[in-house]
Design a protein around this motif. Structure first.
Motif, PDB file in Angstrom:
ATOM      1  N   GLU A   1       0.875  -1.177   0.000  1.00 17.97           N
ATOM      2  CA  GLU A   1       0.000   0.000   0.000  1.00 17.97           C
ATOM      3  C   GLU A   1       0.909   1.223   0.000  1.00 17.97           C
TER       4      GLU A   1
ATOM      5  N   ASP B   1       3.351   0.855   3.094  1.00 18.22           N
ATOM      6  CA  ASP B   1       3.073  -0.199   4.068  1.00 18.22           C
ATOM      7  C   ASP B   1       3.277  -1.504   3.311  1.00 18.22           C
TER       8      ASP B   1
ATOM      9  N   ARG C   1      -0.957 -12.566   6.583  1.00 19.81           N
ATOM     10  CA  ARG C   1      -0.068 -11.421   6.333  1.00 19.81           C
ATOM     11  C   ARG C   1       0.220 -10.634   7.596  1.00 19.81           C
TER      12      ARG C   1
ATOM     13  N   GLU D   1       1.609  -6.692   8.416  1.00 21.44           N
ATOM     14  CA  GLU D   1       1.754  -5.429   7.707  1.00 21.44           C
ATOM     15  C   GLU D   1       2.776  -4.554   8.425  1.00 21.44           C
TER      16      GLU D   1
ATOM     17  N   LYS E   1       4.239  -0.957   8.703  1.00 18.44           N
ATOM     18  CA  LYS E   1       3.702   0.364   8.349  1.00 18.44           C
ATOM     19  C   LYS E   1       4.780   1.398   8.097  1.00 18.44           C
TER      20      LYS E   1
END
Ligand SMILES: Nc1ncnc2c1ncn2[C@@H]1O[C@H](COP(=O)(O)OP(=O)(O)OP(=O)(O)O)[C@@H](O)[C@H]1O
Ligand SMILES: [Mg+2]
Ligand SMILES: [Mg+2]
Length: 505
Positions: A16, A199, A214, A216, A218
């Protein structure tokens, strides 16, 4: 495919990316956007501070930039989309919620082929949203200072499907995305300044089995950190799964600590905040007509992939290689792009190169000279050396009016002292031109002049010469440097070295 496995594990990565839109004004107010250099709390309006009774007003420039990104990434632009409030309570969030596009993003289902990847990466969606303010916490004083300059700046969140398989692919994706967004003017993409942050979502699984859970990581603001965070996650998740066959990786949100180069847990799925998404009642439906999308499409600059192939097609017969083109394309990658429209008078490196070629300068020599610019370590900009002056410089090089070191010296001077004076005047002023070319060109290894200057160097630098005689060859560069300065770069450094060695033997 099997070469992508790490000791029998398949790695799955989705990214992301948050990019700051290159707009002079914020997404929902007319306040000016800010740079890190602006004094805190000088660039916001009442709406950005969530002053009661203020209402959002959508900035059209941000919408057009968003459309450019969507088209460049091959997305379908939804005719209708809408804005939602994502609630969480943190001091950098004045309203207690962020306006984003949770239920209905404006662009979906894209496809993007990063430069050095053979395969395409699917883009799941792109949403428009607001940036937060910035909080500077001081744990010892138990205080936090809030700077609202960034609050409400327009962001895109570009979300990939989990199609990446290695840290290197992830790095290549981010670099290519950055190049693409810069090329179409959507963002300056400057990771150090925080205008592009990622991210990364990482999981591992055995081939043939479903994707793993998953985690993540950040807010990564450099490609190096992205690679390191993914590598750390792969080994952490392997340790969990390999140590105990019934153990599971738990879904977590993590942070990367760049002091120790490791990720650490921020929160688990269980303590994930409930964002209580709700449609923003102050904002209506966002409608993009097909005509408008088409008009933005028509105004798009060329995408890096087509620039690359066009350059290759046009100039490869003139000796310009794929590598040369890469050098050109990266020449102004770190240039700061101004926000005020002044950029229209500043040429990108590729346009600069092509203007020189169209004015009859040899493409290979031009590329070579421009390549030298990056070696000089200053970000290149056509503001510093106009196309005309660079043309004059290339002419001097082609006419062999200077030695290579002299040419480099001159280029350095032109970069650090922008002026409009004719380049040969400057070169003459610096005494860099071979006024009597045949004489100077014979200044080679067996030339008495080189021998003379070497003898002078031996006299002038007794301690350096003693060090060389004692076996320290590194000091040789210092002596050659002295010779280059004394002769204003007219001696070939290799010849000087050879002669010095002969004399010292
Ligand atoms: N099994 C998986 N392994 C690795 N990455 C995955 C996996 N499943 C999904 N992803 C990736 O995780 C990302 C999820 O991002 P998305 O914005 O959809 O949701 P989110 O992280 O829950 O939301 P946000 O962080 O914006 O609040 C996508 O990039 C997706 O490709
Ligand atoms: Mg997301
Ligand atoms: Mg996420």
């Amino acid at each position: 495919m099997s070469r992508l496995l790490v000791d029998g594990w398949q790695v799955v990565i989705g990214i992301e990316t948050h990019v700051q839109l290159r707009s002079k004004q914020k997404l929902f107010s007319k306040a000016p956007t800010s740079l890190l250099s602006h004094s805190p709390n000088t660039r916001f309006h009442a709406f950005d501070a969530a002053f009661p009774g203020t209402l959002p007003r959508l900035n059209r420039k941000c919408l057009d930039l968003a459309l450019r990104a969507a088209l460049a990434l091959g997305c379908t632009v939804n005719e209708r989309s809408s804005f939602d409030r994502k609630h969480y309570f943190y001091s950098d969030q004045p309203a207690g919620y962020q306006i984003t596009q949770h239920y209905s993003p404006f662009a979906v289902r894209g496809l993007f082929t990063p430069t050095k990847l053979g395969n395409s990466i699917r883009i799941k969606q792109i949403q428009l949203e607001q940036d937060t303010a910035k909080s500077i916490t001081n744990p010892s004083k138990k205080s936090a200072l809030i700077d609202l300059n960034r609050a409400g700046t327009g962001l895109l969140e570009i979300v990939t499907e989990p199609d990446l398989r290695t840290p290197e692919q992830a790095a290549e994706y981010v670099r290519s995305l950055q190049e693409l967004l810069r090329a179409v003017g959507v963002s300056d993409g400057n990771m150090e300044m925080g205008s592009l942050r990622c991210d990364v979502n990482v999981s591992i699984n055995r081939p043939g089995e479903p994707h793993g859970t998953r985690c993540e990581v950040k807010n990564l603001n450099s490609v190096k950190f992205i690679v390191a965070a993914i590598e750390y996650e792969i080994s952490r998740q392997r340790r969990i799964l390999e140590n105990n066959s019934s153990a599971e990786v738990l879904q977590e949100t993590r942070r990367f600590d760049h002091d120790v180069w490791k990720t650490y847990k921020m929160r688990s799925k269980e303590d994930a905040p409930d964002y209580r998404y709700m449609p923003d009642p102050n904002l209506g439906t966002l409608v993009f007509s097909q005509e408008h999308v088409d008009s933005v499409r028509r105004g798009m600059p060329s995408l890096p992939a087509s620039t690359r192939s066009r350059l290759l097609q046009t100039y490869s017969s003139k000796g310009v290689t794929e590598r040369d083109i890469e050098v050109l394309m990266n020449l102004d990658a770190n240039r700061e792009i101004p926000y005020d429209g002044a950029e229209s008078s500043i040429l990108g490196a590729v346009a600069y190169f092509e203007q020189l070629c169209s004015r009859n300068r040899d493409p290979k020599i031009t590329q070579n000279v421009l390549g030298q610019l990056s070696a000089l370590g200053k970000p290149f900009s056509s503001e510093l050396i106009s196309v005309d002056r660079m043309g004059e410089f290339i002419d001097l090089v082609v006419a062999k009016r200077m030695t290579r070191p002299s040419a480099k010296l001159l280029l350095k001077q032109m970069l650090s002292r922008p002026s409009n004076a004719p380049v040969n005047h400057l070169a003459a002023e610096m005494d860099l031109l071979d006024t009597d070319p045949p004489h100077h060109k014979t200044m080679s290894a067996n030339d008495d002049l080189v021998r003379d200057i070497c003898l002078r160097a031996i006299d002038a630098l007794p301690s350096e010469i003693a060090a060389i005689r004692g076996g320290n060859q590194n000091v040789m560069n210092k002596v050659v440097g002295w010779i280059m300065r004394e002769t204003r770069g007219k001696v070939d450094p290799n010849s000087a070295k050879t002669i010095l060695n002969q004399l010292l033997r």
